[in-house]
Design a protein around this motif. Sequence first.
Motif, PDB file in Angstrom:
ATOM      1  N   THR A  12       1.621  -7.386   9.191  1.00  0.00           N
ATOM      2  CA  THR A  12       0.770  -6.844   8.128  1.00  0.00           C
ATOM      3  C   THR A  12       0.778  -7.767   6.918  1.00  0.00           C
ATOM      4  O   THR A  12      -0.270  -8.045   6.316  1.00  0.00           O
ATOM      5  CB  THR A  12       1.236  -5.432   7.725  1.00  0.00           C
ATOM      6  N   VAL A  13       1.950  -8.273   6.560  1.00  0.00           N
ATOM      7  CA  VAL A  13       2.061  -9.175   5.403  1.00  0.00           C
ATOM      8  C   VAL A  13       1.300 -10.470   5.679  1.00  0.00           C
ATOM      9  O   VAL A  13       0.588 -10.972   4.801  1.00  0.00           O
ATOM     10  CB  VAL A  13       3.538  -9.421   5.044  1.00  0.00           C
ATOM     11  N   ILE A  14       1.410 -10.997   6.892  1.00  0.00           N
ATOM     12  CA  ILE A  14       0.631 -12.193   7.250  1.00  0.00           C
ATOM     13  C   ILE A  14      -0.860 -11.907   7.103  1.00  0.00           C
ATOM     14  O   ILE A  14      -1.603 -12.714   6.538  1.00  0.00           O
ATOM     15  CB  ILE A  14       0.945 -12.651   8.693  1.00  0.00           C
ATOM     16  N   SER A  15      -1.290 -10.753   7.571  1.00  0.00           N
ATOM     17  CA  SER A  15      -2.702 -10.374   7.482  1.00  0.00           C
ATOM     18  C   SER A  15      -3.165 -10.314   6.030  1.00  0.00           C
ATOM     19  O   SER A  15      -4.270 -10.763   5.698  1.00  0.00           O
ATOM     20  CB  SER A  15      -2.919  -9.029   8.169  1.00  0.00           C
ATOM     21  N   ARG A  16      -2.322  -9.758   5.165  1.00  0.00           N
ATOM     22  CA  ARG A  16      -2.682  -9.672   3.738  1.00  0.00           C
ATOM     23  C   ARG A  16      -2.780 -11.061   3.109  1.00  0.00           C
ATOM     24  O   ARG A  16      -3.610 -11.303   2.246  1.00  0.00           O
ATOM     25  CB  ARG A  16      -1.660  -8.842   2.962  1.00  0.00           C
ATOM     26  N   SER A  24      -4.497  -4.470  -3.029  1.00  0.00           N
ATOM     27  CA  SER A  24      -3.290  -4.622  -2.226  1.00  0.00           C
ATOM     28  C   SER A  24      -2.176  -5.241  -3.071  1.00  0.00           C
ATOM     29  O   SER A  24      -2.343  -6.320  -3.650  1.00  0.00           O
ATOM     30  CB  SER A  24      -3.568  -5.510  -1.017  1.00  0.00           C
ATOM     31  N   TYR A  25      -1.037  -4.555  -3.126  1.00  0.00           N
ATOM     32  CA  TYR A  25       0.118  -5.084  -3.859  1.00  0.00           C
ATOM     33  C   TYR A  25       0.606  -6.379  -3.217  1.00  0.00           C
ATOM     34  O   TYR A  25       0.987  -7.321  -3.918  1.00  0.00           O
ATOM     35  CB  TYR A  25       1.241  -4.041  -3.885  1.00  0.00           C
ATOM     36  N   THR A  26       0.557  -6.445  -1.898  1.00  0.00           N
ATOM     37  CA  THR A  26       0.988  -7.658  -1.198  1.00  0.00           C
ATOM     38  C   THR A  26       0.097  -8.834  -1.594  1.00  0.00           C
ATOM     39  O   THR A  26       0.599  -9.926  -1.888  1.00  0.00           O
ATOM     40  CB  THR A  26       0.951  -7.438   0.328  1.00  0.00           C
ATOM     41  N   CYS A  27      -1.203  -8.619  -1.637  1.00  0.00           N
ATOM     42  CA  CYS A  27      -2.134  -9.674  -2.053  1.00  0.00           C
ATOM     43  C   CYS A  27      -1.862 -10.095  -3.491  1.00  0.00           C
ATOM     44  O   CYS A  27      -1.912 -11.284  -3.825  1.00  0.00           O
ATOM     45  CB  CYS A  27      -3.578  -9.217  -1.890  1.00  0.00           C
ATOM     46  N   TYR A  28      -1.567  -9.121  -4.339  1.00  0.00           N
ATOM     47  CA  TYR A  28      -1.219  -9.414  -5.732  1.00  0.00           C
ATOM     48  C   TYR A  28      -0.012 -10.353  -5.801  1.00  0.00           C
ATOM     49  O   TYR A  28      -0.024 -11.333  -6.559  1.00  0.00           O
ATOM     50  CB  TYR A  28      -0.922  -8.106  -6.474  1.00  0.00           C
ATOM     51  N   LEU A  29       1.014 -10.073  -4.999  1.00  0.00           N
ATOM     52  CA  LEU A  29       2.201 -10.935  -5.002  1.00  0.00           C
ATOM     53  C   LEU A  29       1.853 -12.358  -4.568  1.00  0.00           C
ATOM     54  O   LEU A  29       2.303 -13.328  -5.186  1.00  0.00           O
ATOM     55  CB  LEU A  29       3.290 -10.356  -4.094  1.00  0.00           C
ATOM     56  N   TYR A  69      11.011  -5.315   2.353  1.00  0.00           N
ATOM     57  CA  TYR A  69       9.583  -5.610   2.178  1.00  0.00           C
ATOM     58  C   TYR A  69       9.403  -6.919   1.392  1.00  0.00           C
ATOM     59  O   TYR A  69       8.655  -7.811   1.811  1.00  0.00           O
ATOM     60  CB  TYR A  69       8.872  -4.460   1.456  1.00  0.00           C
ATOM     61  N   HIS A  70      10.091  -7.026   0.257  1.00  0.00           N
ATOM     62  CA  HIS A  70       9.912  -8.215  -0.573  1.00  0.00           C
ATOM     63  C   HIS A  70      10.474  -9.466   0.105  1.00  0.00           C
ATOM     64  O   HIS A  70       9.927 -10.566  -0.049  1.00  0.00           O
ATOM     65  CB  HIS A  70      10.525  -7.993  -1.964  1.00  0.00           C
ATOM     66  N   MET A  75       9.341 -14.495   3.121  1.00  0.00           N
ATOM     67  CA  MET A  75       9.343 -15.248   4.372  1.00  0.00           C
ATOM     68  C   MET A  75       7.941 -15.722   4.737  1.00  0.00           C
ATOM     69  O   MET A  75       7.760 -16.885   5.113  1.00  0.00           O
ATOM     70  CB  MET A  75       9.914 -14.403   5.517  1.00  0.00           C
ATOM     71  N   VAL A  76       6.976 -14.845   4.618  1.00  0.00           N
ATOM     72  CA  VAL A  76       5.596 -15.214   4.955  1.00  0.00           C
ATOM     73  C   VAL A  76       5.096 -16.302   4.007  1.00  0.00           C
ATOM     74  O   VAL A  76       4.486 -17.284   4.439  1.00  0.00           O
ATOM     75  CB  VAL A  76       4.665 -13.982   4.940  1.00  0.00           C
ATOM     76  N   ASP A  77       5.382 -16.163   2.724  1.00  0.00           N
ATOM     77  CA  ASP A  77       4.931 -17.168   1.764  1.00  0.00           C
ATOM     78  C   ASP A  77       5.551 -18.530   2.056  1.00  0.00           C
ATOM     79  O   ASP A  77       4.892 -19.554   1.905  1.00  0.00           O
ATOM     80  CB  ASP A  77       5.259 -16.729   0.336  1.00  0.00           C
ATOM     81  N   LEU A  78       6.802 -18.534   2.486  1.00  0.00           N
ATOM     82  CA  LEU A  78       7.500 -19.790   2.787  1.00  0.00           C
ATOM     83  C   LEU A  78       7.285 -20.243   4.231  1.00  0.00           C
ATOM     84  O   LEU A  78       7.857 -21.254   4.654  1.00  0.00           O
ATOM     85  CB  LEU A  78       8.999 -19.633   2.514  1.00  0.00           C
ATOM     86  N   GLU A  79       6.462 -19.498   4.975  1.00  0.00           N
ATOM     87  CA  GLU A  79       6.164 -19.793   6.374  1.00  0.00           C
ATOM     88  C   GLU A  79       7.423 -19.812   7.243  1.00  0.00           C
ATOM     89  O   GLU A  79       7.591 -20.659   8.123  1.00  0.00           O
ATOM     90  CB  GLU A  79       5.369 -21.096   6.496  1.00  0.00           C
TER      91      GLU A  79
END
Length: 109
Positions: A12-16, A24-29, A69-70, A75-79
């Motif tokens: 889900t986080v990858i999708s965001r 979306s809070y995830t998109c905001y981050l 969650y955070h 992790m997703v941001d850092l790939e």
Amino acid sequence: MTDSVLNSLYQTVISRKENHQEGSYTCYLFEKGIDKILKKVGEECSETIIAAKNGDNSETVLEISDLLYHLTVMMVDLEIDINDVYAELEKRSEKQGNLKKFHQVDKNT
């Protein structure tokens, strides 16, 4: 809880990250960048410690969930692939007798 819940969160986080969704809070981050993400990881870590120290298990569960969650967003941001984390945990679970020896200081010298 199973690893499938964490896998689902990770996907889900990858999708965001790949598909911006308004509100979306995830998109905001992701928009704010790694410094904001790391700040939130630190905040949630501190809040988890405080809840645990206060002996409030219900609050501690909430804070652990926020922290996971955070960490996932980080992790997703850092790939960082979640399977790499699973592999490291698996490797560590196979270790036995790995208590670290602490350096003894002679206070008389």
